[in-house]
Design an enzyme around this catalytic site. Structure first.
Site, PDB file in Angstrom:
ATOM      1  N   HIS A 164       0.855  -1.191   0.000  1.00  0.00           N
ATOM      2  CA  HIS A 164       0.000   0.000   0.000  1.00  0.00           C
ATOM      3  C   HIS A 164       0.892   1.243   0.000  1.00  0.00           C
ATOM      4  CE1 HIS A 164      -3.335   2.624   0.606  1.00  0.00           C
ATOM      5  NE2 HIS A 164      -4.162   1.696   1.049  1.00  0.00           N
ATOM      6  N   HIS A 174      -3.850  -8.644 -13.530  1.00  0.00           N
ATOM      7  CA  HIS A 174      -5.123  -7.925 -13.650  1.00  0.00           C
ATOM      8  C   HIS A 174      -5.250  -7.246 -15.005  1.00  0.00           C
ATOM      9  CE1 HIS A 174      -8.400  -5.222 -13.139  1.00  0.00           C
ATOM     10  NE2 HIS A 174      -7.648  -4.155 -12.998  1.00  0.00           N
ATOM     11  N   HIS A 203       2.302 -20.072 -14.114  1.00  0.00           N
ATOM     12  CA  HIS A 203       1.199 -19.331 -14.710  1.00  0.00           C
ATOM     13  C   HIS A 203       1.134 -17.934 -14.101  1.00  0.00           C
ATOM     14  CE1 HIS A 203      -0.143 -23.139 -16.402  1.00  0.00           C
ATOM     15  NE2 HIS A 203      -0.030 -23.666 -15.197  1.00  0.00           N
ATOM     16  N   ASN A 221     -12.311  -5.085 -18.668  1.00  0.00           N
ATOM     17  CA  ASN A 221     -11.841  -4.936 -17.297  1.00  0.00           C
ATOM     18  C   ASN A 221     -13.008  -5.194 -16.354  1.00  0.00           C
ATOM     19  OD1 ASN A 221     -10.954  -4.098 -14.792  1.00  0.00           O
ATOM     20  ND2 ASN A 221     -10.014  -2.207 -15.502  1.00  0.00           N
TER      21      ASN A 221
END
Length: 512
Positions: free
Chosen positions: A310, A399, A395, A432
């Site tokens: 973050h 995103h 693999h 998306n």
């Protein structure tokens, strides 16, 4: 699709297989990986030779020495037993992924580029320049002609409202949950933990409460609803469920990841906000996790690691994906031109933490050597070594936020077209779908028959805040494509991969 068809499609040039390291690098890797065995082998041989020469008299003498020190031997055995017991009690409980399901909308939800532009024109709020801008983004986005929108956006005229938003949420959530319960045979009343994430739609009662009500879950279910956490929230939900399963014994955890389009379509003319209209599409996924030891033999995967990064303390990172009003007071999500730079920084931080957990020692040595050369010896000409994550993962599920994101990660991690195929085809086929895109990608690898027992998959996602999160899964069994008729790719996997022309990235188009 038959096994023969699956094998045939894997021999096409676009799916010829993963890129393999050179022979010298493989030799180096195997040498370092087996260094311990190479060192211990002579010692083991010497011990074996010495043992083979022991006589009955030597064994009798050893027995007498043991009996003379029996109290000490018993004490040492007791200490070892206690330490082993403490270790077994304190070690994290394994978390298994029984199965997952991705929602596939009906044909009435299909949106082509032409449909998109027609709906945008009918809205009567976009200028001619911004209609042309959206057309350019669509052409260069990497999205195909079969993505999905909710009914509220496709209606003429569009009718975004709370009732339609709830309808979309119910279609996506219940459709995915029904599928995963049917695939696993788990009863809804046996679910002890529910975690739902949806960034922009947070009604009252919550989405998690809608699930509890619809499936009549038991009164002591631990339910959580995560909002405002962006496209990486799916892996945050997995991490939260993992932690909850360390506390709730012999339990199932249901994770639902989705985004809601109905109330979050932008009806304005700020170009930084219009990009999201062109990229985001309808979709969602339901994942069923378990900490029951007996579920290991029927589970698909085991969760090995979750790493969360973050960078919200940095103002530039915090504001690079920001929901706000435009100059006309219309709410939208603005994408900053710093987005790719911020994502790159978050990725570097994340893999710095993840690397030591997953990379083989051979890669860690090369990285440390380059770091020492530059920082300790001041050799500025030595380039930083980028670890080869293909040595750690089989693999990659990245995103599918947009073409620019995939291009950047492919370049930075040195991945091949084969490794990027699940992400690029997911962006093309589904668009998306926010936090659920990682599961459409893993479903693609399964539908292609690529997932084999013992292989590892890396899921990595980016989200507002700014966050970069990773999850690492190990396949506990070989996934046979023909065995999963509910895979969203099942009916059309034979037509993939498709060729997606390489053009200017979305980020470049947005700045033009």
């Amino acid at each position: 699709m038959s096994a023969t068809d699956a094998a045939a499609q894997e021999t096409t040039p676009a799916a010829a297989g993963p890129h393999r390291p050179g022979k010298m690098k493989l030799l180096y890797h195997h040498t370092i990986s087996n260094a311990l065995y190479l060192v211990l082998a002579p010692a083991a041989a010497a011990v074996s030779l010495r043992a083979s020469r022991l006589t009955p008299a030597d064994l009798a003498a050893a027995r007498e020495r043991l009996m003379s020190n029996l109290p000490l031997a018993v004490l040492l055995l007791a200490v070892v037993t206690v330490l082993a017991t403490v270790y077994l009690m304190r070690r994290p409980r394994p978390v298994y992924l029984l199965d997952f399901a991705c929602y596939k909308p009906g044909s009435e939800h299909v949106v082509t580029r032409e449909t998109f532009m027609a709906q945008s024109a009918k809205a009567g709020v976009f200028t001619d320049d911004n209609l042309a801008f959206q057309r350019k983004i669509l052409e260069r986005s990497g999205l195909g002609q079969g993505t999905y929108f909710p009914a509220a956006v496709l209606n003429s005229p569009p009718n975004p409202c709370m009732a339609e938003a709830r309808r979309e949420a119910e279609q996506v959530m219940f459709g995915a949950i029904d599928a995963v319960l049917a695939k696993t045979g788990v009863r809804a009343r046996d679910i002890g933990v529910v975690v739902v994430n949806c960034s922009l739609f947070n009604p009252t009662p919550s989405l998690s409460a809608m699930i509890v009500n619809h499936y009549k879950l038991r009164g002591n279910v631990a339910s959580y609803n995560l909002g405002g956490m962006g496209c990486s929230a799916g892996l945050i939900s997995i991490d939260l469920a993992k932690q909850l399963l360390q506390v709730h014994r012999n339990s199932y955890a249901l994770v639902v990841s989705m985004e809601n389009i109905t109330l979050n379509w932008y009806w304005g003319n700020n170009r930084s906000m219009l990009v999201s209209n062109c990229l985001f599409r309808m979709g969602g996924a339901a994942i069923l996790l378990s900490n029951r030891g007996g579920d290991r033999r029927r589970a698909k995967y085991q969760l090995l690691h979750t790493v969360r990064t973050h960078n919200g303390a940095d103002d530039r990172a915090f504001r690079c994906v920001f929901q706000e009003e435009d100059d006309a007071g219309t709410v939208g999500v603005a994408l900053s031109k710093d987005l790719m730079a911020v994502a790159g920084e978050a990725l570097r931080t994340n893999i710095t933490t993840l690397g030591p957990l997953v990379l083989p020692m051979s890669e860690q040595i090369l990285f440390l050597a380059s770091l020492v050369a530059r920082k300790v010896f001041g050799l500025a000409g030595v380039r930083p070594y980028i670890p080869d994550f293909k040595m750690a993962f089989d693999h990659f599920c990245i995103h599918a936020g947009g073409r620019a994101v995939l291009d950047t990660i492919e370049k930075n991690l040195g991945l091949s077209a084969w490794h990027m195929e699940p992400s690029r085809m997911t962006l093309y086929r589904w668009g998306n779908t926010s936090s659920s895109s990682l599961w459409y990608e893993l479903a693609y690898a399964e539908a292609k028959g690529r997932v084999r027992r013992g292989q590892t998959a890396w899921q990595i996602a980016f989200g507002s805040g700014f966050k970069c999160n990773s999850a690492v899964w190990k396949a506990l069994r070989t996934v046979e494509p023909a065995a999963d008729e509910r895979n969203p790719w099942a009916e059309e996997i034979h037509s993939f991969p498709v060729e997606v022309p390489k053009v200017e990235t979305v980020a470049a188009a947005a700045s033009s």
